[in-house]
Scaffold this motif. Sequence first.
Motif, PDB file in Angstrom:
ATOM      1  N   SER A 126     -43.213  -2.679  23.555  1.00  0.00           N
ATOM      2  CA  SER A 126     -42.160  -3.657  23.852  1.00  0.00           C
ATOM      3  C   SER A 126     -42.654  -4.655  24.889  1.00  0.00           C
ATOM      4  O   SER A 126     -43.391  -4.298  25.805  1.00  0.00           O
TER       5      SER A 126
ATOM      6  N   TYR B 282     -33.504   0.324  14.518  1.00  0.00           N
ATOM      7  CA  TYR B 282     -33.372   1.466  15.433  1.00  0.00           C
ATOM      8  C   TYR B 282     -32.315   1.168  16.502  1.00  0.00           C
ATOM      9  O   TYR B 282     -31.519   2.040  16.878  1.00  0.00           O
ATOM     10  N   ARG B 283     -32.308  -0.067  16.974  1.00  0.00           N
ATOM     11  CA  ARG B 283     -31.290  -0.447  17.964  1.00  0.00           C
ATOM     12  C   ARG B 283     -29.888  -0.327  17.356  1.00  0.00           C
ATOM     13  O   ARG B 283     -28.943   0.128  18.002  1.00  0.00           O
TER      14      ARG B 283
ATOM     15  N   GLY C 184     -32.117  -0.870  23.835  1.00  0.00           N
ATOM     16  CA  GLY C 184     -33.540  -0.578  23.634  1.00  0.00           C
ATOM     17  C   GLY C 184     -33.846   0.870  23.967  1.00  0.00           C
ATOM     18  O   GLY C 184     -34.581   1.553  23.237  1.00  0.00           O
TER      19      GLY C 184
ATOM     20  N   ALA D 202     -32.421   3.096  21.299  1.00  0.00           N
ATOM     21  CA  ALA D 202     -33.258   3.023  20.088  1.00  0.00           C
ATOM     22  C   ALA D 202     -34.485   3.911  20.239  1.00  0.00           C
ATOM     23  O   ALA D 202     -34.851   4.672  19.339  1.00  0.00           O
ATOM     24  N   SER D 203     -35.117   3.816  21.398  1.00  0.00           N
ATOM     25  CA  SER D 203     -36.328   4.598  21.645  1.00  0.00           C
ATOM     26  C   SER D 203     -36.010   6.096  21.632  1.00  0.00           C
ATOM     27  O   SER D 203     -36.805   6.914  21.139  1.00  0.00           O
TER      28      SER D 203
ATOM     29  N   GLN E 138     -36.656  -0.278   5.156  1.00  0.00           N
ATOM     30  CA  GLN E 138     -37.716  -1.166   5.649  1.00  0.00           C
ATOM     31  C   GLN E 138     -38.616  -1.629   4.507  1.00  0.00           C
ATOM     32  O   GLN E 138     -38.972  -2.799   4.418  1.00  0.00           O
TER      33      GLN E 138
ATOM     34  N   GLY F  16     -42.954  -4.211  14.414  1.00  0.00           N
ATOM     35  CA  GLY F  16     -42.488  -2.887  14.837  1.00  0.00           C
ATOM     36  C   GLY F  16     -43.505  -2.080  15.607  1.00  0.00           C
ATOM     37  O   GLY F  16     -44.300  -2.619  16.384  1.00  0.00           O
TER      38      GLY F  16
ATOM     39  N   ASP G  35     -44.733   1.068  13.894  1.00  0.00           N
ATOM     40  CA  ASP G  35     -45.466   1.865  12.893  1.00  0.00           C
ATOM     41  C   ASP G  35     -45.554   1.139  11.565  1.00  0.00           C
ATOM     42  O   ASP G  35     -45.659   1.757  10.512  1.00  0.00           O
TER      43      ASP G  35
ATOM     44  N   ARG H 200     -40.686   3.713  28.368  1.00  0.00           N
ATOM     45  CA  ARG H 200     -40.533   3.518  26.911  1.00  0.00           C
ATOM     46  C   ARG H 200     -41.892   3.624  26.221  1.00  0.00           C
ATOM     47  O   ARG H 200     -42.025   4.262  25.176  1.00  0.00           O
TER      48      ARG H 200
ATOM     49  N   ASP I   6     -42.677   6.228  23.308  1.00  0.00           N
ATOM     50  CA  ASP I   6     -43.043   5.736  21.977  1.00  0.00           C
ATOM     51  C   ASP I   6     -44.437   6.206  21.564  1.00  0.00           C
ATOM     52  O   ASP I   6     -44.703   6.448  20.392  1.00  0.00           O
TER      53      ASP I   6
HETATM   54  O1   DC Z   1     -39.093  -3.524  19.164  1.00  0.00           O
HETATM   55  P1   DC Z   1     -37.845  -3.060  19.887  1.00  0.00           P
HETATM   56  O2   DC Z   1     -37.959  -3.129  21.387  1.00  0.00           O
HETATM   57  O3   DC Z   1     -36.614  -3.757  19.388  1.00  0.00           O
HETATM   58  O4   DC Z   1     -37.687  -1.504  19.502  1.00  0.00           O
HETATM   59  C1   DC Z   1     -36.745  -0.682  20.148  1.00  0.00           C
HETATM   60  C2   DC Z   1     -37.163   0.789  20.039  1.00  0.00           C
HETATM   61  O5   DC Z   1     -37.069   1.222  18.680  1.00  0.00           O
HETATM   62  C3   DC Z   1     -38.576   1.114  20.480  1.00  0.00           C
HETATM   63  O6   DC Z   1     -38.645   1.456  21.839  1.00  0.00           O
HETATM   64  C4   DC Z   1     -38.970   2.270  19.606  1.00  0.00           C
HETATM   65  C5   DC Z   1     -38.122   2.114  18.375  1.00  0.00           C
HETATM   66  N1   DC Z   1     -38.885   1.596  17.227  1.00  0.00           N
HETATM   67  C6   DC Z   1     -39.624   2.495  16.500  1.00  0.00           C
HETATM   68  O7   DC Z   1     -39.688   3.672  16.854  1.00  0.00           O
HETATM   69  N2   DC Z   1     -40.281   2.078  15.381  1.00  0.00           N
HETATM   70  C7   DC Z   1     -40.256   0.790  15.009  1.00  0.00           C
HETATM   71  N3   DC Z   1     -40.900   0.414  13.915  1.00  0.00           N
HETATM   72  C8   DC Z   1     -39.519  -0.147  15.764  1.00  0.00           C
HETATM   73  C9   DC Z   1     -38.843   0.281  16.887  1.00  0.00           C
END
Ligand code: DC
Length: 226
Positions: free
Chosen positions: A15, A41-42, A100, A103-104, A120, A133, A135, A184, A188
């Motif tokens: 992030s 995810y958010r 955020g 989501a994490s 996706q 993203g 992954d 975070r 992650d």
């Molecule tokens: O990119 P972002 O900050 O909006 O993502 C928020 C959270 O979502 C991030 O801390 C981990 C998760 N995430 C994830 O695990 N896989 C993704 N492809 C995108 C986001």
Amino acid sequence: MPTDTIPVLTIDGPSGSGKGTISRLVAERLGWHLLDSGALYRAVGYAAGEAGLDLSDADAMTRCAETTKIRFRDPKDGGETRVIVNSHDATDELRTETAGAAASAIAVFPGVRTALFDKQRGFRRAPGLVADGRDMGTVIFPDARFKVFLTASAEERAKRRYKQLKDKGLNVTLAALLREIQARDERDAARTVAPLRPAEDALTIDTTGIAVAGVVDAVLLVVRPS
Ligand code: DC
């Protein structure tokens, strides 16, 4: 065009690495679709919070990811894409640090990641897709033709986030943001499912000290070498 021949450019990274801005600008320049996977995810984290669910309950979070309706709506006036969660426009709520962190937290559950997998993949539409993203290049589109991994120092990322949030009128401190970003990153990168790491065939670009336009040009070169 068969789906698996549609070109995909994956842009992964931590992030604050500038992924969101760079992905949007690159998608515009290429005329390709954009997948903001973090928003999914958010949205799930947000929907879970709204429903008063326990974010550490894997089964409840999986069910929430399976049932939450998420739509992206393109603005007519050239403004930002709106994210509609269960028919509520949650764009502003999804941008917050709380969203955020939620989501994490829920992104660690395999059931949540599986529930979002097909959604996706469904974004792969002609003439091409820029997928933003953590992954995208490793799990969701391992067969993508173009893969980039953006990084920047934690301090630089905290500064960027600080400026972004301040510009939006939010009340935050740089020290708190740096702590939040480091926590975070750790979560992650340490999770066992789809941890944050560059795909073996990704080009890593360190954006510390590079202006947005320079990064956009570097990423475009991956797709269209001159
Ligand atoms: O990119 P972002 O900050 O909006 O993502 C928020 C959270 O979502 C991030 O801390 C981990 C998760 N995430 C994830 O695990 N896989 C993704 N492809 C995108 C986001």
